[in-house]
Every structure is written in C-alpha cells, then in structure tokens.
Design an enzyme around this catalytic site. Sequence first.
Site, PDB file in Angstrom:
ATOM      1  N   MET A   1      12.405 -13.688 -12.643  1.00  0.00           N
ATOM      2  CA  MET A   1      12.463 -14.365 -14.084  1.00  0.00           C
ATOM      3  C   MET A   1      13.950 -15.115 -14.235  1.00  0.00           C
ATOM      4  SD  MET A   1      10.064 -12.313 -16.482  1.00  0.00           S
ATOM      5  CE  MET A   1      10.531 -10.790 -16.189  1.00  0.00           C
TER       6      MET A   1
ATOM      7  N   HIS B   1     -12.172  -4.789  14.088  1.00  0.00           N
ATOM      8  CA  HIS B   1     -12.274  -3.743  15.247  1.00  0.00           C
ATOM      9  C   HIS B   1     -10.823  -3.309  15.272  1.00  0.00           C
ATOM     10  CE1 HIS B   1     -12.488  -2.306  19.273  1.00  0.00           C
ATOM     11  NE2 HIS B   1     -13.402  -1.400  18.586  1.00  0.00           N
TER      12      HIS B   1
ATOM     13  N   CYS C   1     -14.506   8.461   4.797  1.00  0.00           N
ATOM     14  CA  CYS C   1     -14.036   8.287   5.993  1.00  0.00           C
ATOM     15  C   CYS C   1     -13.636   6.950   6.284  1.00  0.00           C
ATOM     16  CB  CYS C   1     -14.864   8.948   7.136  1.00  0.00           C
ATOM     17  SG  CYS C   1     -16.522   8.244   7.296  1.00  0.00           S
TER      18      CYS C   1
ATOM     19  N   TYR D   1     -12.672  15.922  -0.010  1.00  0.00           N
ATOM     20  CA  TYR D   1     -11.761  15.462   0.918  1.00  0.00           C
ATOM     21  C   TYR D   1     -11.696  14.028   1.301  1.00  0.00           C
ATOM     22  CZ  TYR D   1     -15.361  14.971   4.607  1.00  0.00           C
ATOM     23  OH  TYR D   1     -16.442  14.535   5.588  1.00  0.00           O
TER      24      TYR D   1
ATOM     25  N   ARG E   1      19.373 -12.670 -20.593  1.00  0.00           N
ATOM     26  CA  ARG E   1      18.477 -12.104 -19.450  1.00  0.00           C
ATOM     27  C   ARG E   1      17.086 -11.698 -19.791  1.00  0.00           C
ATOM     28  NH1 ARG E   1      22.475  -8.606 -15.962  1.00  0.00           N
ATOM     29  NH2 ARG E   1      22.790  -7.714 -18.032  1.00  0.00           N
TER      30      ARG E   1
ATOM     31  N   LYS F   1      15.822  -2.959 -18.652  1.00  0.00           N
ATOM     32  CA  LYS F   1      17.151  -3.496 -19.031  1.00  0.00           C
ATOM     33  C   LYS F   1      17.720  -3.193 -20.383  1.00  0.00           C
ATOM     34  CE  LYS F   1      18.434  -7.015 -16.735  1.00  0.00           C
ATOM     35  NZ  LYS F   1      17.746  -8.320 -16.440  1.00  0.00           N
TER      36      LYS F   1
ATOM     37  N   SER G   1     -20.533  11.473   3.675  1.00  0.00           N
ATOM     38  CA  SER G   1     -18.984  11.042   3.950  1.00  0.00           C
ATOM     39  C   SER G   1     -19.327   9.503   3.491  1.00  0.00           C
ATOM     40  CB  SER G   1     -18.908  11.367   5.317  1.00  0.00           C
ATOM     41  OG  SER G   1     -17.440  10.494   5.595  1.00  0.00           O
TER      42      SER G   1
ATOM     43  N   GLY H   1      14.753 -10.773  -9.887  1.00  0.00           N
ATOM     44  CA  GLY H   1      14.999 -12.106  -9.458  1.00  0.00           C
ATOM     45  C   GLY H   1      13.626 -13.158  -9.723  1.00  0.00           C
TER      46      GLY H   1
ATOM     47  N   ARG I   1      19.537   1.031 -13.507  1.00  0.00           N
ATOM     48  CA  ARG I   1      18.081   1.469 -13.103  1.00  0.00           C
ATOM     49  C   ARG I   1      18.017   2.161 -11.953  1.00  0.00           C
ATOM     50  NH1 ARG I   1      17.130  -4.691 -11.318  1.00  0.00           N
ATOM     51  NH2 ARG I   1      18.911  -4.614  -9.744  1.00  0.00           N
TER      52      ARG I   1
HETATM   53  C1  PEP Z   1     -17.324   3.032   7.451  1.00  0.00           C
HETATM   54  O1  PEP Z   1     -18.380   2.116   7.539  1.00  0.00           O
HETATM   55  O2  PEP Z   1     -16.638   3.230   6.472  1.00  0.00           O
HETATM   56  C2  PEP Z   1     -17.070   3.797   8.615  1.00  0.00           C
HETATM   57  C3  PEP Z   1     -16.088   4.763   8.558  1.00  0.00           C
HETATM   58  O3  PEP Z   1     -17.780   3.508   9.871  1.00  0.00           O
HETATM   59  P1  PEP Z   1     -17.384   2.432  10.858  1.00  0.00           P
HETATM   60  O4  PEP Z   1     -15.777   1.952  10.400  1.00  0.00           O
HETATM   61  O5  PEP Z   1     -17.469   3.189  12.229  1.00  0.00           O
HETATM   62  O6  PEP Z   1     -18.338   1.365  10.588  1.00  0.00           O
END
Ligand code: PEP
Length: 889
Positions: A107, A468, A842, A862, A96, A26, A775, A105, A352
């Site tokens: 402070m 899961h 992954c 990746y 302010r 500000k 991975s 909002g 802003r």
């Molecule tokens: C992991 O453990 O990060 C993974 C990708 O395998 P899963 O989630 O199937 O155990």
Amino acid sequence: MTKWVYNFGGGKADGRSDMRDLLGGKGANLAEMSTLGLPVPPGFTISTAVCTHYYDNGRRYPDDLNAAVEDAIGGVEKRLGMGFGDSTNPLLVSVRSGSRASMPGMMDTVLNLGLNDETAEGLAKKTGDRRFALDSYRRFIQMYSDVVLGVDHFLFDDVLDSVKRANAYTLDTDLSAADWEDVIEGYKRVVADETPSGFPQDAREQLWGAVGAVFGSWQNQRAITYRRLHNIPDAWGTAVTVQAMVFGNMGNDCATGVAFTRDPSTGENVFYGEYLINAQGEDVVAGIRTPQALTKASRENAGSKMPSMEEEMPGVFGQLVDIRTRLESHYKDMQDIEFTIQQGELFILQTRNGKRTAPAALKIAVDLCHDGVIDETEAVSRVEPASLDQLLHPRLDPDAERNVIAKGLPASPGAAAGIIVLNADDAEARAGRGEIVILVREETSPEDIHGMHAAAGIVTTRGGMTSHAAVVARGMGRPCVSGVGGMRIDEKSGQVMVAGHTLKTGDRLTIDGGTGEVMLGDVETIQPTLSGDFGTLMGWADKHRRMRVRANAETPADARTAVSFGAEGIGLCRTEHMFFDQERITEVRRMILSTTEKARRAALDRLLPMQRSDFVALFTIMRGLPVTVRLLDPPLHEFLPRSDGDFADVAQAAGVDVPTVRHRALQLHESNPMLGHRGCRLGITYPEIYEMQVRAILEAAVEVARESGDTVIPEIMIPLAFSREELDILKSMIDRVADEVGAGTSLTYLVGTMIELPRAALCANKLAETAEFFSFGTNDLTQTTLGISRDDSSNFMGPYVDQGILDRDPFATLDQEGVGQLVRMGVERGRETRPDIKLGICGEHGGDPDSIGFCEAVGLDYVSCSPFRVPIARLAAAQASLKSQRPGD
Ligand code: PEP
Ligand code: MG
C-alpha cells in the site's frame, strides 16, 4: 460516538498493541511503544473502522472525522511547539498505511507532507540548511504526485536528469540549493501539465489527499493480489498513521536504519542491522547507497572498512541496544525495528515481529522457550509448518547468481542441477554411469518411474500440482517443476525450446522446485541440515498433537526416510509403483496380454514372490507400525507401451507377436481412463490380480511376524469403491485367502476402503458396514467432485485463482467448502455405523498445513503424506490440536 482517531506520543497513547484490528500493526505498536516511554515521534492513527465506513458509504468519511483529525493535529502541534502549514516553524508528517496483517510494500506511503513554497523556506531558515529543505520538498512533490495524483514518476526523473546533464553532475549530492530550486520548478510544471489543479500548496488539502490515497490503496491490484495469496479478508481494511517527521537526512549526525533483535537468517541471538548516515528511509530500500553494519562484529565479519554504528555513534548505539532488549522482552519475539537519528537524537518509527528463515524460526522459538520467555506450546505455534520444507531438501545458495529462463509450478521443493535428458531410460542409463540428470518430459506416466527415481530433478511442460509427476516427485523427495507452459520438447531431435533458447540433451539446467524456476547452467546448492533445534521443536510438537502422522511410501528407501522423519506408519502404499520395476514390468505385461485366466494366473504366480518380497521389506522396516497397502488402482493400459518401437520390445519380451500387443493396447484404450476400468473395478473383473496381491501381503505379514516377533497387522485397502457390494465381494475373497495363508497362525488384518468418489462419501454408512477403516483419497475426490482433471488443471487453474473463483488450487489445499462437506459427511456417516472406524487421509492434502487443520476439525485419526512432508504434517497437526483447545477458536 465512535472514536475514529487514536493519539500517541509523549509517553502516552489511546491505543495498545492488542488493538491491531482497529489500529493496524503499525498503529498498535506505535501506541504501545509510546506508552512504554520509547522515543516515538508523536502522531495519530485513523482506525480501520474509518476504512470500512469509507468503502461502505461510497468513499465518504464519517461526518465527525474532520473534527477528530483537527484535534489530533492540534495535539501534535502542541507537543512539538510547531504548526501544521506554519511558514516559520512547520510541522511535517508522514502518512502511512497499516493493516492488521503486515502487507509489506503493498500500500501507499507519503513522507515530508506539509511542505509547500512557504513552509520549505521556513524549514530552510529554521534548520539553516536550505539544501536539505529543498531536497525534502522536491522528494515530497514527487512522492505525493505519484501516489496521490497519479503522475508517472519517470516524468520527474526526466526533469532531474536534465538539470544534472546541464550541470554535468553525476550524483544527486552534487546538486546545490539553487539547482534544487530549478528541479522544484520543473516538478511543479510537470504536475500542472498532468493534473487539473496542479500541486496543492495547502497542507490540509495535502493531508486529506494522502489519507484518501492510503485508503484507496487498500483496493489497488497489488494489495488485492497479496491479500488473496495470504488469505487476508478484504473486510479488514487498513488504518492510516499520521506521524511527525523526523529527519535522518539533515547532516552527518543524522541517520536512518533497520535493526533486528536477532539474526533473521540464522536466528542467532546477535544484534543485526544496517544504517545509512545522512539519509531518509527510502534510500535504504532503494539500494542506491550500500548501508553500513550496526555492530563492529558484523562489520568485521563482512570485511567492511565502513565504520559500524557501534563505532561511529556509540552513544546512540547504546540507546538502541537498550531498546532492543526492552522491545524483545516486551513482545516476546524477535523484532524488526525501523529507526531514525536526527541530529544525534534517536527515534523509533516502527517495530514488528520480524520475518525470518525456517532455521531462524526454529532457533528463535527454541531459544526463547529455553530462556523461559515463552512456553513449549507457544514455541510450537511460532514456526510456520510449510517453511520446514526449506530444511528438508537441498536448496539453492541464496547468494548464487541465477539465469532464470522459465517458470512453472513449484511441484516438489528442493533444488537440483544436472544435464537434460528427455526420456526415462536415458535418465536411468546415464545416472547409472554416474551422471546427474534432470528429466524433462511433456508429462510423466507410471512407466517413467525408474527414470524419475534416477533423476536428480524433474521438469514437465504439462500437468498441475497433483499431476503424476508432481505426486511421485514429492513422494520421492525429488525436486520437480511442473506445467512449464513456455517450454516445448521435440523428442525426435532431442531438443527443448524455451524462451528463445534451443537446448539439447546433455545441456545443463538447474531447477528450483520450491519456486518453480528453471535456470540455465549450474547454480550452487546447499545440503539440508536437520539441526538440534529442529529435533527439539518436533519433540514438543509431538507432545501436543492428537492426530497420528503416517507416510505415503512404497519403496524401502521411502519407508526408511519416512521413519527417520518420524512417520508412525504407512498410510498409503501404492502397489502399482512396484509393478514398474524393470524385472517385473515384463511379467505384468504378460499378465495383461493374456487372453485366458489360466495364462493370467501363470504370470501372476511369477509375480507373487516378487510382490511378497516387497511387503516383507516394508513390514520389516516399519517394525509393527501400521501399514496400509492399497490394491492395484490404475487402468491396465498404463502398463502397456505407447509407441510402435516399444510394442516390438514388449512383444518379444512377453513372447507374443506385435499385432497382439497393438490389439490389446487398442482394446484397453479408454476415452476417460480416470473414470474407467480402474480401482476396485479391476478387482471385480480380474479377481486373480487382487488375489495375488492379497496373498503376497498376508504371506509377508506371517513371515515377518515369525522372523521378527513384531506384531504385523496389515491394512488392506480397496481403491475407488462406491458401494458396499463391491467391498463385500472383495472382502470375502480376502477372507478366503487369509484362511488359506493364516491357517495355524495368529494372522490379523483389517480391510478398508478409500473414499475417493462422492457416492462413497454419501453412502459411507453403508460402506462402513464392511469397511473397518476409511482413507480419504482427496486427490480423486477433488477431481470427481469438481469435475476437474487433476492432470490437466494447470491449463486454467491460474486464471481461476487470479479471478477469485477459487481461493486456492483445490488439488494443493482442500476445498473445504465443497469437497470438505463430503469428507465431513463421510466421517459422520462412517462413525454412525461403526463408531470405532479408523479414519485417515492419504490424498496430497494430508501434507498441506491448512488442510491438516481441517482434518483435525473433522476428527480424523491420522493424516498420511509424502515422506518429506512428515515433519511439516507433525507440526501442522500439533498446531491444529493446540488451536482446537484454545477457547474462542
Ligand atoms: C487419492 O486419490 O487421493 C489417492 C491418494 O490416490 P491416487 O493419488 O493414487 O489416485
Ligand atoms: Mg486415487
């Protein structure tokens, strides 16, 4: 000497907009606007350095602060020809907060400061409007006493209500000046009763009280929580801006309002905003009166009869339009502007960068780039990757009414409305009949996959962000709310108890997986649209990204979605999900129930063609892009039924008796299945299972290469390994099968492993002697490093984050301090042995923007994430790449 106070006003300023660290957003922007010659009421900003000093020195100010503030007040007095505390021509100020990052909002703020019994009379005489002066005074007493003295504001409401009741008034505007006098006397009595010294009459005492309150509010619970949620360091501190008041409530030639230089919902380049005649800023926020549109066009759009500012105050409106253009071209971004009109004169109180929806962010970034205001890299960095989620799933109509009955974790974004079903088979059966269902379970397991697929949305009463249900739902792009603690399911009676409601199968629910809300009945949804701007920005992002982006996918539908969102391969195909298909589960169970290798191989022989056809489909869709297939990972008991009724069905289907099934299920039971007989331990002890999978993968590769002419190089991934020895045993099996399958062809493949265990990271140099790629499975790596079950963490993760033990849920955002060390070590040690080793991630973190930033920093090749997160990952990877190229980062 340190400069603590920065003046602004009258076309000049000590500060600039790039001094946000010291002046807060500000203060810095007020200074900048002042220098630009915009009509900003004069004032000064006490810097964040004072806040730091204040907290470092037992809440004491620097010795020379008082003199600097006196000087600054003198400057404002001189500029306006008014006196602070002067009874004839009183200067009033607002006080302010303003930190480096906007914390709306969180402070405290005090307006109309400087009023007391005498100056209120002075203001009344000067303006000739006693009612206005007394109204301002009573507002000030209430606000100051609440914010600075800690007096409950409802005590003031009681006073006001009793005056209104005594006079049979309904509206505040019914009160006369004499009535306000009564209110003020009542207010002062409240303050005298509630505080040791009553309401302070001295303007300077008021000022220091307010300054202290604003600095103090940096440490209020709201602000602390907000900082934690938005990763704002405590050490930044807030600045305090003291500014001459201008009044939008002095009559019908006065107004106050908010304007956006573009539409913050759509991003359209139209002037957008609202204003209220004869009002002060807080009236707009409080929503007591309905504000009017700024422009004629938006008034007409809204079908309102109330005149727009363009029609009502054309002169001032013209000035505001001019300021809109100047501010936007100066800041090169959409601005959110606060203004006040005092007796026909326009003042700008704040500007802003405006908050915006995801579609608006995309449109604004692309439009500004097309207009040459910013370049492509700047456009790419302007859009919050996580916000793209809003564009990738159906969402609730923001204008629709909702009856929220419970809240859980926002496990998988998107919205769904449908009927409650309590088990997977029912979900599948009803969906098959065209019904839209919400699957409500205590927790899902792999055997619920078909039901989850059939459901429009999923609710679980247990489980965290990587339970899961959450992982699978995100992978499938199904909205999911997990860990709804207040909900209880009684499957026997088909009832769900929640917040005093007893719901049953068939009742309607709506869920919002982006907020974790569970709502009774139906709430309208809006379908996602991938607009042209979205594609344009993603194209720019791709140009500036180093890391590749792959998807975690196993079904043809997921793979197609992934490709359509720009995935450059599959980074994780969890083969176990393929085993749960209705047709196959019987063979899988037969295989598990077999007591001899011969019987097991016979069942596997029947599974082979099915598994091969899965891979043929995947390789065909992926057209030569890399596909990492992981060999079977979960403990075998997950494939067996749990209840007595199911035992009988399985026994019949598998051609064995019920006691055999029960006995085998008991045999396979483990105390800690996540640390038990799973991952490559299965492949070591039942090599024939992995052998079948490897054969299916390689035969499919040969077949697709032959039919399509594409080069198919499967990457076979071994899960949960911690030693080179495990990899050696399995690799020699893979090579043997490849020799058998590939004879006479040019079959090529890679063998690699997941890094999911601390020992795997520690011994990565050894594992890399055999593994051609790693991975990082950061779901399991987080679980095993913290010793926290990914499926049970929701029970205590909330308090852990609230108490600051962990910054964030480590299953959602990588714990860089701990787990990150193991990832870094895995990368370094892997490359020591094999410099060209291919490295990816992954775990769920592969789709989390902050974690993607870390992946860039450690040099992964990746990231792989759920198909629906691919665009988010592409953008986050581009931003991380651009950030790493900027000097100083
Ligand atoms: C992991 O453990 O990060 C993974 C990708 O395998 P899963 O989630 O199937 O155990
Ligand atoms: Mg794992």
